[in-house]
Design an enzyme around this catalytic site. Structure first.
Site, PDB file in Angstrom:
ATOM      1  N   ASP A 211      50.241 113.020  -3.371  1.00  6.85           N
ATOM      2  CA  ASP A 211      49.074 113.340  -2.459  1.00  6.85           C
ATOM      3  C   ASP A 211      48.976 114.877  -2.097  1.00  6.85           C
ATOM      4  O   ASP A 211      50.039 115.623  -2.374  1.00  6.85           O
ATOM      5  CB  ASP A 211      49.122 112.800  -1.032  1.00  6.85           C
ATOM      6  CG  ASP A 211      47.772 112.126  -0.565  1.00  6.85           C
ATOM      7  OD1 ASP A 211      47.014 113.136  -0.623  1.00  6.85           O
ATOM      8  OD2 ASP A 211      47.625 111.030  -0.248  1.00  6.85           O
ATOM      9  N   GLY A 237      50.200 117.523  -4.513  1.00  2.89           N
ATOM     10  CA  GLY A 237      49.300 117.993  -5.656  1.00  2.89           C
ATOM     11  C   GLY A 237      47.939 117.569  -5.484  1.00  2.89           C
ATOM     12  O   GLY A 237      47.632 116.388  -4.574  1.00  2.89           O
ATOM     13  N   ASP A 238      47.013 117.918  -6.228  1.00  7.88           N
ATOM     14  CA  ASP A 238      45.346 117.500  -6.326  1.00  7.88           C
ATOM     15  C   ASP A 238      45.284 116.831  -7.553  1.00  7.88           C
ATOM     16  O   ASP A 238      45.426 117.426  -8.664  1.00  7.88           O
ATOM     17  CB  ASP A 238      44.733 118.872  -6.209  1.00  7.88           C
ATOM     18  CG  ASP A 238      43.201 118.655  -6.317  1.00  7.88           C
ATOM     19  OD1 ASP A 238      42.859 117.500  -6.732  1.00  7.88           O
ATOM     20  OD2 ASP A 238      42.315 119.527  -6.105  1.00  7.88           O
ATOM     21  N   PHE A 239      44.855 115.252  -7.450  1.00  4.96           N
ATOM     22  CA  PHE A 239      44.957 114.811  -8.707  1.00  4.96           C
ATOM     23  C   PHE A 239      43.597 115.221  -9.729  1.00  4.96           C
ATOM     24  O   PHE A 239      43.532 114.655 -10.762  1.00  4.96           O
ATOM     25  CB  PHE A 239      44.712 113.273  -8.473  1.00  4.96           C
ATOM     26  CG  PHE A 239      44.112 112.459  -7.582  1.00  4.96           C
ATOM     27  CD1 PHE A 239      42.804 113.078  -7.290  1.00  4.96           C
ATOM     28  CD2 PHE A 239      44.531 111.718  -6.702  1.00  4.96           C
ATOM     29  CE1 PHE A 239      41.781 112.567  -6.181  1.00  4.96           C
ATOM     30  CE2 PHE A 239      43.488 111.241  -5.502  1.00  4.96           C
ATOM     31  CZ  PHE A 239      42.246 111.522  -5.587  1.00  4.96           C
ATOM     32  N   HIS A 257      36.366 104.939  -5.083  1.00  2.02           N
ATOM     33  CA  HIS A 257      35.263 104.724  -4.546  1.00  2.02           C
ATOM     34  C   HIS A 257      34.907 105.857  -3.797  1.00  2.02           C
ATOM     35  O   HIS A 257      33.810 105.914  -3.174  1.00  2.02           O
ATOM     36  CB  HIS A 257      35.374 103.395  -3.638  1.00  2.02           C
ATOM     37  CG  HIS A 257      36.297 103.489  -2.442  1.00  2.02           C
ATOM     38  ND1 HIS A 257      36.750 102.589  -1.713  1.00  2.02           N
ATOM     39  CD2 HIS A 257      36.792 104.590  -1.977  1.00  2.02           C
ATOM     40  CE1 HIS A 257      37.786 102.790  -0.710  1.00  2.02           C
ATOM     41  NE2 HIS A 257      37.801 104.067  -0.786  1.00  2.02           N
TER      42      HIS A 257
END
Length: 347
Positions: A211, A237-239, A257
């Protein structure tokens, strides 16, 4: 005659069903205000109380207090025994802040963000634009809250998510075959509760909560309290941009979503590339079945549309198509809890 009937015993139409829909927001707002006042926690801690006692404890004005409490009784959130009010079992379990099952943080989010956005639905229907305020995308904010200024508010919302992810984690731990797996990662895992539930159920597993960096202090606090720091770790991190954790199972729970179709395809492509041969991707959301009668999921879907630029719920068939486009082979889908679907795709 059922209350939901649109006709009288003589067959004449009645507007009562329309009145109920028009005033449904009253019950919603009564619950939100009760959570804001911390009514349920006070009753859980101090025990049953009379209306005058609750007025004093909560600072309520006598003009509305009695009807407010009686409305909560009618909504099955309180119970009345003579002049004394007490929590109903469901309110005591899910709305007392002292309990780990509390979902009051979601009620706070609903009151501050979703409820006002629904008030601008007509504008959204004409423009297609989200109507909730968009917080800064910076290192301070989590779940539309400045985590440095309001850490307890973030904790309450994370606790409400934990109440849900604990049940989902129990299901995933029991349903999936983890025997040949060694390492898994929950992508967008907040403070790591789902990861902890699965790791606790299968001691041979090592889990990673992936996250944004601002989730780290809440993760350390929560996982440390659970005593799982040796097997559940955090990776910031940034996915969309950073390398995903090395794992043979990746999980997107309540993630897709939040985004539009193009972003969903990108997230699934990145998961496919990160997984080894034989690895699996697990996805769960309130997926739509194409039926207009599926009111609860449709309302959730519209809520995400009102709250974000691209979010919405989606169907199982759409999810299958995105996964096939990403390259996944065997794709299995099954119901999860009472209103979710879990999809498992294999590389």
């Amino acid at each position: 005659m059922p209350e939901s009937s649109a006709t009288t015993e003589h067959g004449a139409l009645t507007p009562e069903p329309i009145h109920r829909v028009l005033l449904a927001y009253c019950g919603s707002k009564a619950l939100m205000s009760a959570v804001e006042l911390d009514l349920f926690s006070v009753l859980a801690q101090d025990g049953p109380a009379t209306e005058p006692e609750l007025r004093r404890k909560l600072g309520l004005h006598p003009r509305l207090a009695r009807h407010f409490l009686d409305a909560l009784v009618a909504l099955d959130l309180l119970r009345a025994d003579g002049e004394r009010y007490a929590n109903s079992p469901v309110a005591d379990h899910f709305l007392d802040r002292a309990k780990p099952t509390c979902i009051g943080g979601f009620a706070e989010m609903t009151s501050d963000t979703f409820y006002p956005a629904w008030g601008r639905l007509t504008k959204a229907l004409r423009t297609g634009q989200a109507q909730a305020p968009q917080p800064p995308d910076d290192e301070d904010h989590l779940f539309r809250v400045n985590a440095k200024e309001q850490p307890d508010r973030v904790r309450r919302f994370m606790a409400s998510m934990d109440s849900h992810s604990t049940r989902i984690g129990d299901e995933l731990a029991a349903r999936l075959d983890w025997s040949a797996r060694t390492r898994f990662a929950d992508l967008g895992g907040a403070r790591g509760n789902l990861t902890a539930v699965i790791a606790k159920a299968h001691p041979h597993l090592r889990g990673v909560c992936f996250d944004r960096p601002q989730s780290r202090p809440f993760f350390d606090e929560h996982i440390g309290r659970l005593g799982l720091s040796d097997r559940v770790t955090f990776q910031a991190g940034d996915f969309f941009a950073d390398p995903l954790p090395a794992a043979d199972v990746l999980i997107y729970g309540h993630v897709l979503h939040d985004w539009g179709p193009d972003s969903r395809r990108m997230l699934l492509d990145r998961a496919y590339q990160a997984l080894p041969e034989g690895g699996a991707l697990v996805i769960y959301d309130r997926m739509l079945d194409g039926s207009p009668k599926d009111l609860s999921k449709l309302m959730y879907s519209m809520t995400f549309m009102l709250a974000s630029a691209g979010g919405s719920e989606y169907s199982v068939d759409e999810c299958r198509d995105w996964l096939r486009q990403a390259g996944f082979a065997r794709i299995d889908a099954q119901p999860l809890l009472h209103d979710h679907t879990v999809v498992v795709a294999h590389k």
